[in-house]
Design a protein around this motif. Structure first.
Motif, mmCIF file in Angstrom:
data_model
loop_
_atom_site.group_PDB
_atom_site.id
_atom_site.type_symbol
_atom_site.label_atom_id
_atom_site.label_comp_id
_atom_site.label_asym_id
_atom_site.label_seq_id
_atom_site.Cartn_x
_atom_site.Cartn_y
_atom_site.Cartn_z
ATOM 1 N N VAL A 99 0.825 -1.205 0.000
ATOM 2 C CA VAL A 99 0.000 0.000 0.000
ATOM 3 C C VAL A 99 0.859 1.255 0.000
ATOM 4 N N SER A 100 1.851 1.309 0.881
ATOM 5 C CA SER A 100 2.669 2.519 1.006
ATOM 6 C C SER A 100 3.430 2.815 -0.275
ATOM 7 N N GLU A 101 3.986 1.772 -0.888
ATOM 8 C CA GLU A 101 4.750 1.972 -2.118
ATOM 9 C C GLU A 101 3.842 2.439 -3.250
ATOM 10 N N LEU A 102 2.673 1.857 -3.366
ATOM 11 C CA LEU A 102 1.738 2.278 -4.408
ATOM 12 C C LEU A 102 1.260 3.706 -4.179
ATOM 13 N N ALA A 103 0.987 4.059 -2.916
ATOM 14 C CA ALA A 103 0.558 5.423 -2.613
ATOM 15 C C ALA A 103 1.646 6.425 -2.993
ATOM 16 N N ARG A 104 2.889 6.077 -2.706
ATOM 17 C CA ARG A 104 3.996 6.963 -3.054
ATOM 18 C C ARG A 104 4.108 7.139 -4.562
ATOM 19 N N ARG A 105 4.015 6.048 -5.311
ATOM 20 C CA ARG A 105 4.139 6.123 -6.768
ATOM 21 C C ARG A 105 2.991 6.909 -7.399
ATOM 22 N N LEU A 106 1.806 6.757 -6.839
ATOM 23 C CA LEU A 106 0.638 7.414 -7.412
ATOM 24 C C LEU A 106 0.461 8.839 -6.895
ATOM 25 N N GLY A 107 1.199 9.190 -5.837
ATOM 26 C CA GLY A 107 1.090 10.534 -5.284
ATOM 27 C C GLY A 107 -0.240 10.789 -4.605
ATOM 28 N N GLN A 108 -0.751 9.762 -3.914
ATOM 29 C CA GLN A 108 -2.019 9.917 -3.225
ATOM 30 C C GLN A 108 -1.936 9.317 -1.828
ATOM 31 N N GLY A 109 -2.937 9.574 -0.993
ATOM 32 C CA GLY A 109 -2.920 9.092 0.377
ATOM 33 C C GLY A 109 -3.042 7.581 0.477
ATOM 34 N N THR A 110 -2.541 7.053 1.594
ATOM 35 C CA THR A 110 -2.601 5.599 1.787
ATOM 36 C C THR A 110 -4.032 5.112 1.955
#
Length: 254
Positions: free
Chosen positions: A27-38
């Protein structure tokens, strides 16, 4: 409506983050890549998992692509025939190399050219779609023969009546078998004036979703335009384009 489209776009962006290199993501890695909240990312993951587009990964807290995407990919592949799958890659290959691009299938011991895009150069390799050439003399034919099970190759070669089309043509069955083993091992074949003096070609296999070789892609050029360095570049372009077509047909490298 705008919010709904944004949600779909975010879901699509999330799915595209998964790749052969990144099979499982948290979740954290995807949120970082997408630039959105966890929290937003977690809701997307939960929804996509419920729809079987994603599934839980082996590592704790990770996700990977789900079986529903495999089903969708298979459905797409089943609707793409060889022509539809091949033509965009063939056009790109002709643009890259500037030479004639051909797609062939095997019929007995003949390589049959089912698609062809002619070189824009004045000096061309003339042969229309539907042309047959002896498979052992062409790069496409060698690729297709090399993919046959040994017993099937033996059965076809029992009816082979070799003809020396040029001084470079292979006419000995054992020499051909040895050459085809090399082709199978390296994943491409060349034809250095074996079917016609002054013509050189390089071919690579096109695979269906189950991995079977169903066609061969090649680039053919006048030998004078294909010195060793140019042939190496063409070889890379041909194998890459053949892999693109194979992927459009549903093939995935294990």
């Amino acid at each position: 409506m705008a919010e709904t489209l944004a949600s779909v776009r975010n879901a699509a962006r999330l799915l595209k983050e998964f790749s052969r290199e990144d099979r499982e993501l948290g979740v954290s890695e995807l949120a970082r890549r997408l630039g959105q909240g966890t929290s937003t990312t977690h809701r997307l993951l939960a929804t996509l998992t419920q729809e079987r587009l994603l599934e839980r990964g082996q590592a704790r807290g990770t996700y990977r692509l789900g079986i529903a995407l495999h089903d969708l990919g298979s459905a797409v592949a089943s609707h793409l025939d060889l022509h539809e799958a091949a033509m965009p890659a063939m056009a790109a290959l002709r643009h890259t190399t500037g030479e004639t691009v051909q797609l062939a299938v095997l019929d007995g011991l003949d390589s049959v050219y089912v698609e062809r895009l002619e070189s824009p150069y004045t000096v061309r390799i003339f042969a229309r779609a539907g042309t047959r050439l002896p498979a052992p003399t062409t790069s496409t034919g060698k690729v297709l023969l090399a993919a046959l099970p040994p017993e099937e190759l033996d059965a076809r070669l029992r009816d082979w009546r070799p003809k020396r089309w040029t001084p470079r043509s292979i006419v000995d069955p054992e020499a051909l078998r040895a050459h085809l083993r090399e082709v199978a091992a390296r994943g491409w074949a060349d034809n250095r004036e074996e079917s016609r003096v002054g013509v050189t070609s390089v071919g690579a296999p096109v695979r269906a979703g189950d991995g079977d070789v169903i066609a061969a892609l090649s680039v053919a050029a006048p030998t004078g335009r294909a010195p060793a360095a140019t042939l190496r570049r063409i070889r890379g372009s041909v194998t890459e384009a053949a892999a693109v077509i194979s992927r459009r047909l549903g093939h995935r490298v294990p």
